[in-house]
Structure formats: C-alpha cells, structure tokens
Scaffold this motif. Structure first.
Motif, mmCIF file in Angstrom:
data_model
loop_
_atom_site.group_PDB
_atom_site.id
_atom_site.type_symbol
_atom_site.label_atom_id
_atom_site.label_comp_id
_atom_site.label_asym_id
_atom_site.label_seq_id
_atom_site.Cartn_x
_atom_site.Cartn_y
_atom_site.Cartn_z
ATOM 1 N N THR A 24 120.219 81.372 88.899
ATOM 2 C CA THR A 24 120.267 80.198 88.253
ATOM 3 C C THR A 24 121.298 79.272 88.296
ATOM 4 O OG1 THR A 24 118.638 81.383 87.647
ATOM 5 C CG2 THR A 24 119.119 79.815 86.363
ATOM 6 N N GLN A 55 118.150 73.797 87.646
ATOM 7 C CA GLN A 55 117.403 73.896 86.003
ATOM 8 C C GLN A 55 118.232 72.367 86.011
ATOM 9 O OE1 GLN A 55 114.682 75.588 83.945
ATOM 10 N NE2 GLN A 55 114.498 73.136 83.891
ATOM 11 N N THR A 85 111.301 74.217 81.369
ATOM 12 C CA THR A 85 112.612 75.358 81.495
ATOM 13 C C THR A 85 111.714 76.135 82.783
ATOM 14 O OG1 THR A 85 113.476 74.337 79.691
ATOM 15 C CG2 THR A 85 113.888 76.684 80.558
ATOM 16 N N PHE A 86 112.185 76.857 83.498
ATOM 17 C CA PHE A 86 111.857 77.379 84.633
ATOM 18 C C PHE A 86 111.544 79.025 83.607
ATOM 19 C CE2 PHE A 86 112.439 81.481 87.764
ATOM 20 C CZ PHE A 86 111.286 81.215 88.540
ATOM 21 N N THR A 87 110.405 79.723 83.348
ATOM 22 C CA THR A 87 110.523 81.176 83.043
ATOM 23 C C THR A 87 111.544 82.484 84.368
ATOM 24 O OG1 THR A 87 108.899 80.523 81.678
ATOM 25 C CG2 THR A 87 109.313 82.957 82.243
ATOM 26 N N PRO A 88 112.192 82.684 83.871
ATOM 27 C CA PRO A 88 112.919 83.695 84.634
ATOM 28 C C PRO A 88 111.406 85.187 84.611
ATOM 29 C CG PRO A 88 113.885 83.441 82.873
ATOM 30 C CD PRO A 88 113.194 82.448 82.668
ATOM 31 N N ASN A 113 108.714 84.043 86.982
ATOM 32 C CA ASN A 113 107.489 84.021 86.948
ATOM 33 C C ASN A 113 107.563 83.441 89.150
ATOM 34 O OD1 ASN A 113 104.750 82.811 86.043
ATOM 35 N ND2 ASN A 113 105.863 80.837 85.381
ATOM 36 N N THR A 114 106.713 84.428 88.842
ATOM 37 C CA THR A 114 106.244 83.802 90.421
ATOM 38 C C THR A 114 105.073 84.087 90.907
ATOM 39 O OG1 THR A 114 106.536 86.176 91.283
ATOM 40 C CG2 THR A 114 108.217 85.924 91.400
ATOM 41 N N TRP A 128 112.687 71.845 87.428
ATOM 42 C CA TRP A 128 113.189 73.064 88.267
ATOM 43 C C TRP A 128 112.383 73.443 88.763
ATOM 44 C CZ3 TRP A 128 109.814 76.300 89.185
ATOM 45 C CH2 TRP A 128 108.153 76.270 88.969
#
Length: 427
Positions: A265, A352, A380-383, A385-386, A407
C-alpha cells in the motif's frame, strides 16, 4: 519511447543516475522498484510520436480507420524550459505555469500571441483515428472536438473495450486512441485542449480564461475561412468529468496474473522539507512529494543499477522502502530507498491519495511495465475488500491518475529485471 513497456529495458525513460542498459530476456534476477517524483528535464524536449501498428496480416480489434491523425498536446513557455525547472529546484517551489498550451506544436487562434493552427482535413462519413498524446510536463488536460463524440479504443498503447464519451482526459504521459465518425454537418470544428486543475488549493486564475489551445477538424470541401464551431469545455476543476473518464475505462478480456506474491500500500503525499544547501534561493523549506512518507533522493555518484549489479549498495541506496503507510504524524523524510521484488512475482499495489492540504491528482508511472487497474474508488480503500475488483476485463495502463481523496489498485508481474522507477508526477 518513454512510457511504453519494453522488455529487456527496465528504464524506458532516461533518468538521472539510473543506468539505462538492456537486460537479457528470461534471465532470473530481482527488481529494485524506486519511488520518486518526476523531474522536468526528461520531459521538456520535443518528442515525435512513436506509433505501433498491428503486425502485417493482423487487424485492429475495432473497425479499421480510414485515416489516422496524431494529436500531440503540449506546453509552451516564453522562457527556456530548463531555466523554469532550475528556478523551481533552486527556490524549492512549484514550476511556474506555462504561457500557452499547444496542439502539434501550435497554439491555435485564441491566444493573444496566437501562431499558426494545426488543421486536419477529413472526408465526410469516414472513420478517423485520433492518436492523442499528453506531452505536457505536469498538466492534466481536457480534450474535445466540437460536434463529435469519441469511441476510445486504446490507452497507453493497450487496447480497451469501446468507451463512448465527448471528453478525453489525459494525465501527463497518458495516450488515448479514439475513433470519431465524420457524420456531422460538413464544416469546420475546433479540437480544443484546456488544463484540468487538480491542485488544492487551486493555482489557476479562472477570471481570465486564456488557456485554450485549438486545432481544426476541417471537412473536405469546406472553405478554410469558415468560422469553426467551438466545443463547450469542462470547468478547469471538473473532477466529476475526469473521474467518470478514468473510472469508466475497461480493457479486453485476458488472463490476470495471480496469485499475488507481494502486497503493498503506497500513500501519495505532498509536503515540505528543509532547504538543501544547494538551493540558493530557497527560503526555509522546500516543496516535496513523497510515497509512504519518503521523498526519493537521487544518488550523486554511482547509479542504482550499477550498485545493485556490483552487490554493494552501501552508500548508494537502502532496500527498506516501506510496504505500508506510515502512522499519522510521521514526518516526511528524504532517502534513496528501494523495494526488491523476486523475479516473475505477482505484485499488487494499493495507491492511496488522501484528502490533505495541499493535495493534487497524482499520475503514477511504472517504468518498463504495463499494469492492470483492478479497481478505483473515492475515499479510503478498505484492506481486504476485493469485492470491487474487476478480474475479467480491467484496463491495462502504464500511467494512472489517482485523484485527491481516491484510491486505485494495480497489479503486474515483475518479469523485466533491472532498476525500475515508479514515478510520481507533481505540478
């Protein structure tokens, strides 16, 4: 050939203190990925377009055009561009804005200092392929043609699924191949380019709009003195139009590299560092860009690749570029830090760009590679979350714009050994 992925050449864009040498194909090795801001000298020169067409006997994955028109979008200063860059470095501030924008080297008719206008003569009811290149130094650009829509068929020399729009948006270094069909009323139509201001706070004076460069799309048989129609251009800060273009692109269905071997990240940021002793006109602090809180400093002696080849990086670089975002409140630091990647590994990076002050849309260019853009979004990207990942037809690029407060997730295979730059453009 800056920007085109070249196997056997890990650094397609010339860069200071980065040895530019071919690497044998299929030779096992490791990659050293370097994160750094982009510098002006490598981009102020005039480069002709390098066009890659299908091999003999092969076809485009779209209807063959009747005509091709290269459209190189650029900038013009009334000063030497090298002096512009030197003044910015010495003062620690942003480079001054260009005095004009250009289409194929010409400003068009709307500037007070207007020079000649590039004109493309086209036949009615034909398909024209525009190969649009943003060769501006650090400026995002809007591009439109009055009375016509585009069908985007490729970006950054990679085919896309057909995408229809009336506005092309190009970050520095981006290329877009777009079809137009000349079915409008025969006449004269402006091709117009304007800057997209992505910096917060804004640095553009919108009270006096003198920043539109033009070319002309002229239907054959129309008098050259006919007044061209002008497209309605987006507002310079129109992020909605820009994001719709960036987020809407899709690629052709193909195999996506997996499983992922390396996860990273990278947070993009702007800030300030103490003036260097060589910055003779710097007052206290110097403007800087960083990835994960590290502002890259070029080595002054041995090149990175030479140090890696000799197996003696001491004093040249350290292999400790962080895989994750630093904790809040961590001060920006300078360093010559790299991330070593195993050969042929699959690498996934979350880029990000947080809401901050100051902030801007950061184009990220990975030298020597194309990458798949698996997902993009605001916030914000949620770790982990694919669910938003596109693993069927993601667009393939070599330069991606990451707007402020957004992001992007990219994935690539590290199969081009050498010292590879990941460049952050700053305006």
């Amino acid at each position: 050939m800056g920007g085109r992925a070249e196997h056997g050449d890990a650094v397609p864009d010339p860069a200071q203190q980065l040895l530019h040498v071919p690497v044998q194909r299929h030779r096992p090795g490791r990659h050293a990925v370097v994160a750094r801001p982009f510098v002006l000298p490598a981009r102020h020169r005039v480069w002709p377009p390098f066009i890659i067409r299908p091999r003999n006997g092969s076809d485009y994955p779209f209807p063959a055009p009747d005509q091709e028109v290269p459209v190189v979008l650029g900038e013009w200063w009334s000063r030497n561009a090298v002096d512009v860059e030197k003044d910015a470095v010495m003062s620690g501030q942003r480079p001054v804005r260009s005095d004009a924008y250009t289409v194929n080297g010409l400003t068009g008719q709307l500037y007070q200092c207007a020079n000649e206008t590039f004109t493309a003569v086209v036949q009615p009811n034909t398909t024209v392929l525009l190969r649009v290149i943003n060769a501006a130094l650090n400026t995002h650009l809007f591009f439109k043609v009055a009375g016509h829509n585009f069908t985007v068929v490729a970006v950054d020399a990679c085919y896309t699924a057909n995408y229809t729009t009336d506005t092309l948006v190009l970050a520095p270094g981006n290329t877009v191949d777009a079809l137009i069909f000349t079915d409008a009323r025969p006449g004269s139509y402006y091709m117009a380019v304007e800057p997209h201001d992505t910096i917060s706070p804004s640095t553009m004076d919108t009270s006096n709009d003198n920043s539109t460069a033009t070319a002309i799309l002229l239907y054959n048989g129309t008098s050259a003195t006919t007044k061209p129609a002008m497209p309605t251009m987006p507002n310079s800060s129109d992020t909605t139009t820009a994001n719709a273009f960036y987020f809407g692109l899709r690629g052709l269905a193909m195999e996506i590299p997996s499983p992922v071997d390396v996860n990273m990240t990278i947070e993009l940021g702007l800030g300030q560092l103490p003036c260097d002793t060589t910055q003779t006109s710097c007052a206290g602090s110097s403007f800087a860009a960083a990835m994960n809180g590290v502002s890259f400093r070029l080595p002054t002696g041995m090149s990175l690749l030479e140090a890696q080849f000799n197996g003696n990086p001491g004093g040249v670089y350290t292999a400790d570029f962080p895989d994750g975002v630093p904790s809040n409140g961590t001060a920006m630091v300078e360093g010559t830090k790299v991330r070593s990647l195993p050969y042929n590994s699959t690498v996934e990076i979350v880029l990000q760009n947080p809401l901050a002050f100051p902030a801007e849309n950061h184009p990220i260019h990975l030298h020597g590679f194309n990458f798949f853009v698996l997902a993009q979004g605001l916030g914000t990207f949620t770790p982990g979350n694919t669910s938003a990942y596109n693993l069927v037809d993601p667009v393939s690029r070599n330069t991606i714009a990451v707007p402020t407060g957004s992001w992007a997730v990219i994935r690539f295979r590290a199969n081009n050994p050498g010292t590879v730059l990941s460049s952050l453009f700053v305006g």
